[in-house]
Design an enzyme around this catalytic site. Structure first.
Site, PDB file in Angstrom:
ATOM      1  N   ARG A   1     -15.083  26.319  -3.726  1.00  0.00           N
ATOM      2  CA  ARG A   1     -14.610  25.012  -3.316  1.00  0.00           C
ATOM      3  C   ARG A   1     -13.135  24.930  -3.711  1.00  0.00           C
ATOM      4  O   ARG A   1     -12.790  25.101  -4.884  1.00  0.00           O
ATOM      5  CB  ARG A   1     -15.382  23.931  -4.051  1.00  0.00           C
ATOM      6  CG  ARG A   1     -14.932  22.564  -3.658  1.00  0.00           C
ATOM      7  CD  ARG A   1     -15.674  21.534  -4.435  1.00  0.00           C
ATOM      8  NE  ARG A   1     -15.416  20.230  -3.862  1.00  0.00           N
ATOM      9  CZ  ARG A   1     -16.087  19.161  -4.198  1.00  0.00           C
ATOM     10  NH1 ARG A   1     -17.046  19.226  -5.070  1.00  0.00           N
ATOM     11  NH2 ARG A   1     -15.785  18.008  -3.651  1.00  0.00           N
TER      12      ARG A   1
ATOM     13  N   ARG B   1     -11.102   6.591 -11.637  1.00  0.00           N
ATOM     14  CA  ARG B   1      -9.882   6.547 -10.807  1.00  0.00           C
ATOM     15  C   ARG B   1      -9.728   5.168 -10.170  1.00  0.00           C
ATOM     16  O   ARG B   1     -10.712   4.531  -9.816  1.00  0.00           O
ATOM     17  CB  ARG B   1      -9.945   7.610  -9.712  1.00  0.00           C
ATOM     18  CG  ARG B   1      -9.752   9.018 -10.230  1.00  0.00           C
ATOM     19  CD  ARG B   1      -9.946  10.038  -9.130  1.00  0.00           C
ATOM     20  NE  ARG B   1     -11.192  10.776  -9.284  1.00  0.00           N
ATOM     21  CZ  ARG B   1     -11.742  11.535  -8.346  1.00  0.00           C
ATOM     22  NH1 ARG B   1     -11.169  11.660  -7.174  1.00  0.00           N
ATOM     23  NH2 ARG B   1     -12.869  12.165  -8.576  1.00  0.00           N
TER      24      ARG B   1
ATOM     25  N   ASN C   1     -17.596  26.247  -7.995  1.00  0.00           N
ATOM     26  CA  ASN C   1     -16.905  24.955  -7.935  1.00  0.00           C
ATOM     27  C   ASN C   1     -16.290  24.718  -9.317  1.00  0.00           C
ATOM     28  O   ASN C   1     -16.990  24.358 -10.255  1.00  0.00           O
ATOM     29  CB  ASN C   1     -17.935  23.878  -7.582  1.00  0.00           C
ATOM     30  CG  ASN C   1     -17.320  22.495  -7.463  1.00  0.00           C
ATOM     31  OD1 ASN C   1     -16.128  22.303  -7.710  1.00  0.00           O
ATOM     32  ND2 ASN C   1     -18.137  21.524  -7.088  1.00  0.00           N
TER      33      ASN C   1
ATOM     34  N   GLU D   1     -22.975  20.004  -0.982  1.00  0.00           N
ATOM     35  CA  GLU D   1     -21.685  20.653  -0.738  1.00  0.00           C
ATOM     36  C   GLU D   1     -21.779  22.166  -0.956  1.00  0.00           C
ATOM     37  O   GLU D   1     -21.140  22.949  -0.253  1.00  0.00           O
ATOM     38  CB  GLU D   1     -20.615  20.059  -1.669  1.00  0.00           C
ATOM     39  CG  GLU D   1     -20.251  18.632  -1.273  1.00  0.00           C
ATOM     40  CD  GLU D   1     -19.737  17.800  -2.421  1.00  0.00           C
ATOM     41  OE1 GLU D   1     -20.503  17.589  -3.400  1.00  0.00           O
ATOM     42  OE2 GLU D   1     -18.593  17.354  -2.373  1.00  0.00           O
TER      43      GLU D   1
ATOM     44  N   HIS E   1     -13.473  15.191   0.063  1.00  0.00           N
ATOM     45  CA  HIS E   1     -14.941  15.163   0.179  1.00  0.00           C
ATOM     46  C   HIS E   1     -15.402  15.700   1.536  1.00  0.00           C
ATOM     47  O   HIS E   1     -16.500  15.398   2.004  1.00  0.00           O
ATOM     48  CB  HIS E   1     -15.513  13.735   0.008  1.00  0.00           C
ATOM     49  CG  HIS E   1     -15.541  13.241  -1.401  1.00  0.00           C
ATOM     50  ND1 HIS E   1     -15.450  11.897  -1.713  1.00  0.00           N
ATOM     51  CD2 HIS E   1     -15.645  13.895  -2.573  1.00  0.00           C
ATOM     52  CE1 HIS E   1     -15.494  11.751  -3.019  1.00  0.00           C
ATOM     53  NE2 HIS E   1     -15.611  12.952  -3.572  1.00  0.00           N
TER      54      HIS E   1
END
Ligand code: AMP
Length: 390
Positions: free
Chosen positions: A90, A238, A8, A376, A178
């Protein structure tokens, strides 16, 4: 032993995990190279959280992600006699077409490169380790696992912006992100709460990035994220949902350049921008500054609004699920958020919430509220195994 490496890669860090594939997937170690190009530090932990490596490197040794990938590869080869059978990555963007994980070849890699304009901050970082591994081990199967795939089944109505159709055709769509986390949670709910898993569920992935997803029968039908991972909820740094008129104002009236606007919206906004204190919810909960309390209040307010929106998309709601850093670890934030869901029938059980039980609502709560830790990396390892074995 046969193992799978999961990678990742972010802008200045490379996270990885190694899974044994024997008798089902099991995690062997996880590590991270941080400060790539500035102050590189490689840390690797075993399954019992014991430290296996903690090395500082010079920026000239690890100037970029490919160098980080090579160094991690060297460490794994020296320390482990295991046979690496595949690498799962990922990849933030699978564009309009990739609705599942895919074995990477030249054509796929060219496709993924063509999506760089859709995710210019993330996609190049995700692709750099893939290329570095292809150079060294061209025969090693590599699999791309996308944050967008799980949402590709959204209806055309959900997938569109109300701008001229030609932009949709060229890829300006509400992709949602996500997805690996939501897919993992949807699968986990089938194991942990089968009686609810097929229902109308809103999952809140609340970490340094934050979004929510509406699940119907275990499939994603709506997301708070849109074209980029800027939309929806305010996040650590963000902005979340914002009137596009604000961006026009910044460009036209404030004379800002696109790069400056991008940095403002991605790196200087959200909890950090509002509080001026921190992007970390732990620090904000501890802070005595009123701006910190205000930032959290705003965050909770926006989660409440978006929960209403997603409940409307589902035509009702049976369960609400918390996951990721904030969702899994903060009873206080869960309490504040569930208070916003009372009108939907949510009643929190304070003891279960404090313990972080799977089910944290009371037996008579009309809306069931769960905490389901996400994984994940395990999802990527599963896709990688399935893709390379077919
Ligand atoms: P993630 O991106 O899922 O790793 O989540 C990281 C974020 O989770 C951090 O920035 C923190 O804001 C938040 N977090 C982690 N642990 C806690 C905690 N115990 N209480 C509140 N927030 C937490």
């Amino acid at each position: 032993m046969d193992v799978i490496l999961v990678v990742n890669a972010g802008s200045s860090s490379l996270k990885f995990e190694v899974f044994s594939v024997e008798g089902g997937l099991s995690k062997l170690l996880k590590g991270q190279m941080e400060g790539v190009g500035t102050a590189p530090r490689l840390r690797i932990k075993g399954t019992g959280s014991e430290m296996l490596a903690d090395h500082q490197h010079s920026p000239s040794e690890v100037p970029d992600l490919p160098a980080a990938m090579r160094l991690v590869g060297d460490w794994l080869r020296e320390r482990h006699q295991d046979r690496l059978v595949a690498v799962g990555h990922r990849v933030v963007h699978g564009g309009p077409d990739y609705d599942r994980a895919v074995l990477i070849d030249k054509t796929v890699l060219a496709d993924l490169e063509s999506y760089v304009p859709l995710a210019p901050l993330h996609q190049p970082n995700n692709l750099a380790p893939i290329r570095a591994i292809r150079q060294r081990r061209p025969d090693l199967p590599q699999v791309a696992c996308f944050d967008t795939s799980f949402h590709r089944g959204h209806s055309a109505v959900a997938d569109h912006y109300a701008i001229p159709e030609r932009f949709y055709a060229e890829g300006v769509r509400r992709y949602g992100f996500h997805g690996l986390s939501y897919e993992y949670v949807a699968n986990r709910l089938r194991e942990l709460a089968p009686e609810i898993a097929g229902g109308r569920i809103v999952v809140a992935h609340l970490g340094s990035g934050a979004s929510m997803c509406a699940l119907l029968g275990g499939h994603s039908v709506e997301s708070t994220f849109g074209f980029t991972a800027l939309d929806g909820l305010p996040m650590g740094t963000r902005c979340g949902q914002i009137d596009p008129g604000v961006i026009l104002y910044l460009l036209d009236q404030k004379g800002m350049k696109p790069d400056g606007v991008r940095d403002l919206l991605y790196k200087e906004s959200g909890l950090m921008g509002l509080s001026g204190v921190s992007n970390d919810v732990r620090a904000l909960l501890e802070s005595l500054q009123s701006s910190a309390a205000f930032a959290l209040e705003h965050f909770v307010h926006r989660i409440g609004l978006h929960a209403g929106m997603l409940a409307a998309a589902l035509g009702g709601i049976d369960a609400f699920v918390f996951t990721a850093g904030i969702g899994e670890n903060s009873p206080e934030m869960r309490k504040r958020i569930v208070a916003k869901l009372e009108w939907l029938g949510a009643k929190l059980d304070p003891e279960r919430n404090a313990k972080g039980d799977l089910l944290i609502s009371t037996p008579d709560s009309r809306l069931r509220v769960y905490v389901v830790p996400t994984d994940e990396e395990l999802m990527i390892a599963r896709h990688t195994l399935a893709t390379t074995r077919t």
